[in-house]
Write a protein that holds these residues in place. Structure first.
Motif, PDB file in Angstrom:
ATOM      1  N   GLY A   1       0.807  -1.218   0.000  1.00 22.92           N
ATOM      2  CA  GLY A   1       0.000   0.000   0.000  1.00 22.92           C
ATOM      3  C   GLY A   1       0.837   1.264   0.000  1.00 22.92           C
ATOM      4  N   LEU A   2       2.095   1.143   0.418  1.00 23.61           N
ATOM      5  CA  LEU A   2       2.977   2.320   0.456  1.00 23.61           C
ATOM      6  C   LEU A   2       3.747   2.493  -0.848  1.00 23.61           C
ATOM      7  CD1 LEU A   2       4.527   1.755   4.016  1.00 23.61           C
ATOM      8  CD2 LEU A   2       2.683   3.331   3.394  1.00 23.61           C
ATOM      9  N   TYR A   3       3.680   1.452  -1.669  1.00 26.19           N
ATOM     10  CA  TYR A   3       4.491   1.453  -2.896  1.00 26.19           C
ATOM     11  C   TYR A   3       3.695   2.051  -4.051  1.00 26.19           C
ATOM     12  CZ  TYR A   3       7.347  -0.338  -6.731  1.00 26.19           C
ATOM     13  OH  TYR A   3       8.136  -0.440  -7.841  1.00 26.19           O
ATOM     14  N   THR A   4       3.987   3.301  -4.384  1.00 23.82           N
ATOM     15  CA  THR A   4       3.275   3.911  -5.503  1.00 23.82           C
ATOM     16  C   THR A   4       4.086   5.003  -6.191  1.00 23.82           C
ATOM     17  OG1 THR A   4       1.369   5.255  -6.156  1.00 23.82           O
ATOM     18  CG2 THR A   4       2.050   5.409  -3.872  1.00 23.82           C
ATOM     19  N   ALA A   5       3.948   5.029  -7.502  1.00 25.59           N
ATOM     20  CA  ALA A   5       4.621   6.052  -8.313  1.00 25.59           C
ATOM     21  C   ALA A   5       4.026   7.429  -8.075  1.00 25.59           C
ATOM     22  CB  ALA A   5       4.505   5.685  -9.796  1.00 25.59           C
ATOM     23  N   ALA A   6       2.833   7.464  -7.476  1.00 25.85           N
ATOM     24  CA  ALA A   6       2.147   8.741  -7.285  1.00 25.85           C
ATOM     25  C   ALA A   6       2.679   9.519  -6.089  1.00 25.85           C
ATOM     26  CB  ALA A   6       0.647   8.505  -7.112  1.00 25.85           C
ATOM     27  N   GLU A   7       3.575   8.930  -5.339  1.00 25.69           N
ATOM     28  CA  GLU A   7       4.116   9.624  -4.168  1.00 25.69           C
ATOM     29  C   GLU A   7       4.876  10.876  -4.632  1.00 25.69           C
ATOM     30  OE1 GLU A   7       3.899  10.258  -0.566  1.00 25.69           O
ATOM     31  OE2 GLU A   7       3.303   8.190  -0.990  1.00 25.69           O
ATOM     32  N   PRO A   8       4.552  12.043  -4.088  1.00 25.75           N
ATOM     33  CA  PRO A   8       5.199  13.281  -4.556  1.00 25.75           C
ATOM     34  C   PRO A   8       6.733  13.220  -4.562  1.00 25.75           C
ATOM     35  CG  PRO A   8       3.310  13.837  -3.207  1.00 25.75           C
ATOM     36  CD  PRO A   8       3.454  12.336  -3.137  1.00 25.75           C
ATOM     37  N   ALA A   9       7.327  12.534  -3.599  1.00 28.66           N
ATOM     38  CA  ALA A   9       8.792  12.449  -3.569  1.00 28.66           C
ATOM     39  C   ALA A   9       9.326  11.727  -4.810  1.00 28.66           C
ATOM     40  CB  ALA A   9       9.250  11.725  -2.301  1.00 28.66           C
ATOM     41  N   VAL A  10       8.595  10.715  -5.254  1.00 28.16           N
ATOM     42  CA  VAL A  10       9.013   9.976  -6.454  1.00 28.16           C
ATOM     43  C   VAL A  10       8.927  10.892  -7.671  1.00 28.16           C
ATOM     44  CG1 VAL A  10       8.407   8.053  -7.987  1.00 28.16           C
ATOM     45  CG2 VAL A  10       8.329   7.742  -5.500  1.00 28.16           C
ATOM     46  N   ILE A  11       7.859  11.654  -7.731  1.00 30.82           N
ATOM     47  CA  ILE A  11       7.678  12.550  -8.881  1.00 30.82           C
ATOM     48  C   ILE A  11       8.772  13.620  -8.905  1.00 30.82           C
ATOM     49  CG2 ILE A  11       6.081  14.202  -9.947  1.00 30.82           C
ATOM     50  CD1 ILE A  11       3.813  12.408  -8.693  1.00 30.82           C
ATOM     51  N   LYS A  12       9.169  14.083  -7.725  1.00 28.07           N
ATOM     52  CA  LYS A  12      10.268  15.056  -7.678  1.00 28.07           C
ATOM     53  C   LYS A  12      11.583  14.453  -8.167  1.00 28.07           C
ATOM     54  CE  LYS A  12       8.796  18.511  -4.481  1.00 28.07           C
ATOM     55  NZ  LYS A  12       8.862  19.138  -3.185  1.00 28.07           N
ATOM     56  N   LEU A  13      11.816  13.193  -7.820  1.00 30.58           N
ATOM     57  CA  LEU A  13      13.051  12.535  -8.279  1.00 30.58           C
ATOM     58  C   LEU A  13      13.048  12.410  -9.797  1.00 30.58           C
ATOM     59  CD1 LEU A  13      13.411   9.790  -5.525  1.00 30.58           C
ATOM     60  CD2 LEU A  13      15.055  11.616  -5.994  1.00 30.58           C
ATOM     61  N   ILE A  14      11.884  12.130 -10.358  1.00 31.98           N
ATOM     62  CA  ILE A  14      11.789  12.024 -11.819  1.00 31.98           C
ATOM     63  C   ILE A  14      12.049  13.398 -12.439  1.00 31.98           C
ATOM     64  CG2 ILE A  14      10.201  11.576 -13.746  1.00 31.98           C
ATOM     65  CD1 ILE A  14       8.811   9.536 -11.774  1.00 31.98           C
ATOM     66  N   GLN A  15      11.430  14.411 -11.859  1.00 36.33           N
ATOM     67  CA  GLN A  15      11.648  15.772 -12.363  1.00 36.33           C
ATOM     68  C   GLN A  15      13.142  16.136 -12.341  1.00 36.33           C
ATOM     69  OE1 GLN A  15      10.621  18.914  -9.645  1.00 36.33           O
ATOM     70  NE2 GLN A  15      10.117  20.349 -11.287  1.00 36.33           N
ATOM     71  N   MET A  16      13.803  15.840 -11.233  1.00 35.13           N
ATOM     72  CA  MET A  16      15.237  16.150 -11.118  1.00 35.13           C
ATOM     73  C   MET A  16      16.049  15.410 -12.177  1.00 35.13           C
ATOM     74  SD  MET A  16      15.624  15.889  -6.980  1.00 35.13           S
ATOM     75  CE  MET A  16      17.413  16.053  -6.950  1.00 35.13           C
ATOM     76  N   SER A  17      15.691  14.156 -12.413  1.00 36.23           N
ATOM     77  CA  SER A  17      16.450  13.350 -13.389  1.00 36.23           C
ATOM     78  C   SER A  17      16.290  13.912 -14.792  1.00 36.23           C
ATOM     79  CB  SER A  17      15.956  11.895 -13.379  1.00 36.23           C
ATOM     80  OG  SER A  17      15.971  11.386 -12.075  1.00 36.23           O
ATOM     81  N   VAL A  18      15.051  14.229 -15.145  1.00 39.88           N
ATOM     82  CA  VAL A  18      14.791  14.721 -16.504  1.00 39.88           C
ATOM     83  C   VAL A  18      15.459  16.089 -16.695  1.00 39.88           C
ATOM     84  CG1 VAL A  18      12.985  15.417 -18.129  1.00 39.88           C
ATOM     85  CG2 VAL A  18      12.629  13.427 -16.669  1.00 39.88           C
ATOM     86  N   ASP A  19      15.324  16.953 -15.711  1.00 42.32           N
ATOM     87  CA  ASP A  19      15.937  18.286 -15.825  1.00 42.32           C
ATOM     88  C   ASP A  19      17.456  18.181 -15.983  1.00 42.32           C
ATOM     89  OD1 ASP A  19      13.444  19.350 -15.605  1.00 42.32           O
ATOM     90  OD2 ASP A  19      13.695  20.161 -13.571  1.00 42.32           O
ATOM     91  N   ALA A  20      18.063  17.299 -15.188  1.00 44.83           N
ATOM     92  CA  ALA A  20      19.528  17.179 -15.249  1.00 44.83           C
ATOM     93  C   ALA A  20      19.979  16.596 -16.581  1.00 44.83           C
ATOM     94  CB  ALA A  20      20.030  16.308 -14.093  1.00 44.83           C
ATOM     95  N   ALA A  21      19.244  15.611 -17.082  1.00 48.75           N
ATOM     96  CA  ALA A  21      19.617  15.020 -18.374  1.00 48.75           C
ATOM     97  C   ALA A  21      19.469  16.056 -19.485  1.00 48.75           C
ATOM     98  CB  ALA A  21      18.753  13.798 -18.666  1.00 48.75           C
ATOM     99  N   ASN A  22      18.362  16.793 -19.449  1.00 49.13           N
ATOM    100  CA  ASN A  22      18.157  17.824 -20.469  1.00 49.13           C
ATOM    101  C   ASN A  22      19.234  18.902 -20.386  1.00 49.13           C
ATOM    102  OD1 ASN A  22      15.940  16.543 -21.529  1.00 49.13           O
ATOM    103  ND2 ASN A  22      14.444  17.748 -20.376  1.00 49.13           N
ATOM    104  N   ALA A  23      19.577  19.306 -19.159  1.00 51.07           N
ATOM    105  CA  ALA A  23      20.610  20.332 -18.989  1.00 51.07           C
ATOM    106  C   ALA A  23      21.949  19.837 -19.544  1.00 51.07           C
ATOM    107  CB  ALA A  23      20.746  20.707 -17.521  1.00 51.07           C
ATOM    108  N   GLY A  24      22.196  18.538 -19.413  1.00 49.26           N
ATOM    109  CA  GLY A  24      23.450  17.972 -19.898  1.00 49.26           C
ATOM    110  C   GLY A  24      23.375  17.540 -21.355  1.00 49.26           C
ATOM    111  N   GLY A  25      22.213  17.721 -21.972  1.00 51.22           N
ATOM    112  CA  GLY A  25      22.074  17.379 -23.389  1.00 51.22           C
ATOM    113  C   GLY A  25      22.091  15.883 -23.668  1.00 51.22           C
TER     114      GLY A  25
END
Ligand code: PEP
Ligand code: MG
Length: 325
Positions: A224-248
């Protein structure tokens, strides 16, 4: 609806404002390439190569690896194929000597750690992948990388394998792309360094969720605690995408989350332009892509990032999806 999804196969995953989203398939067995093609996948975004170790009674030979990989490459023609190196241990148990009494197997000797401990086995697999790279666009991806040193060690084994093949006069694609999975929070935090050392990334949400939330992905008592919808997970995804885009460097996602249409708008809004999922899930995800603009997805993502609980995130995304379809 079934007919409609079938028709979607030959249509591009393009948003209403003309942004193309790459749709890739996850496979475990070479025969599953057929499912990818039948669903109109642009390539294979994750080939889980573990099956070779999990079926037969002994460690696969280089030629056995090669046969499997070459058949996938040939079937996919000029479409790209991302092959993940062995991700054994924890939930994928091999017949080779792993500690049987690990108390926390998901924190133990698994995946790239196991590969680096059994370098001969790792090299055998890498040689076979390199040999298969002459048949198309093959990319190699390392799983569960958690530190830069680990990545560098894996790249060194790959460089050694290349050198050996070169000396033996065995052909392979010299320019093959090398990437890593982003599935441990430490890797997310170090993305600005990783962008300098790999050609591409793929976010593995199945593991990222469990390591971010400290929830064993295979333990039903805490499911019940395991979900992609957890805001912390979404923030980690945001950080990953932003960093990859910044690095091209290109970044995709290949965990279960990318095959769930509930999250498609959010993922596009966060900046993802490549999604890899089980082939059966691709038509639904494509349908969402074709029904929405990036502008709207960005609004959805911005709103989602302000929410405080997984329940709020799910309710909001469900409403948005219902409004769309
Ligand atoms: C993941 O962790 O999201 C992933 C795609 O890899 P696996 O499910 O094979 O661990
Ligand atoms: Mg994983």
């Amino acid at each position: 609806l079934a007919v409609k999804l079938q028709e979607l196969r030959d249509l591009p995953a393009e948003t209403t404002d003309g942004v193309h989203v790459q749709m890739l398939g996850n496979i475990e067995f070479p025969s599953e390439v057929e499912h990818c093609l039948a669903r109109g996948a642009d390539g294979v975004g994750l080939y889980r190569t573990e099956f070779l170790y999990l079926t037969g009674g002994s460690e696969p030979t280089e030629d056995e690896h090669y046969e499997a990989y070459a058949s996938v490459m040939k079937a996919m023609g000029d479409r790209p194929v991302v092959m993940r190196t062995l991700d054994l241990g924890a939930d994928k148990l091999p017949h080779l000597p792993t500690p049987e009494d690990e108390r926390n197997p998901f924190l133990g000797l698994r995946s790239i750690r196991l590969a680096l401990k059994h370098v001969d086995m790792f090299r055998t697999q890498l040689r076979a992948m390199l040999r298969a790279s002459v048949h198309g666009e093959l990319k190699i991806m390392f799983p569960l990388v958690s530190t830069l040193i680990e990545l560098r060690r894996a790249k060194m084994v790959l460089a050694d394998a290349m050198e050996d093949l070169e000396e033996e006069g065995v052909p392979f694609d010299r320019n093959l792309k090398v990437g890593m999975m982003v599935e441990v929070p430490s890797a997310v935090l170090m993305m600005d360094h990783f962008v300098e050392e790999v050609d591409f990334f793929s976010i593995g949400t199945n593991d990222l969720i469990q390591y971010a939330l400290a929830v064993d992905r295979s333990n039903k008592d805490v499911a019940g605690l395991y979900t992609a919808a957890e805001p912390a997970v979404i923030k980690l995804i945001q950080m990953s995408v932003d960093a990859a885009n910044a690095g091209g460097k290109p970044i995709s996602m290949c965990g279960q989350m990318s095959g769930n249409p509930l999250y498609t708008m959010l993922l596009l809004g966060l900046g993802l332009r490549a999604l890899s999922a089980t082939p059966a899930a691709l038509p639904e995800v494509k349908r969402v892509c074709r029904s929405v603009s990036i502008k709207r997805c960005q609004k959805v993502a911005a709103h989602t990032l302000r929410l405080e609980s997984a329940r709020d995130v799910k309710n909001y995304l469900r409403e948005e999806l219902n409004r769309l379809l």
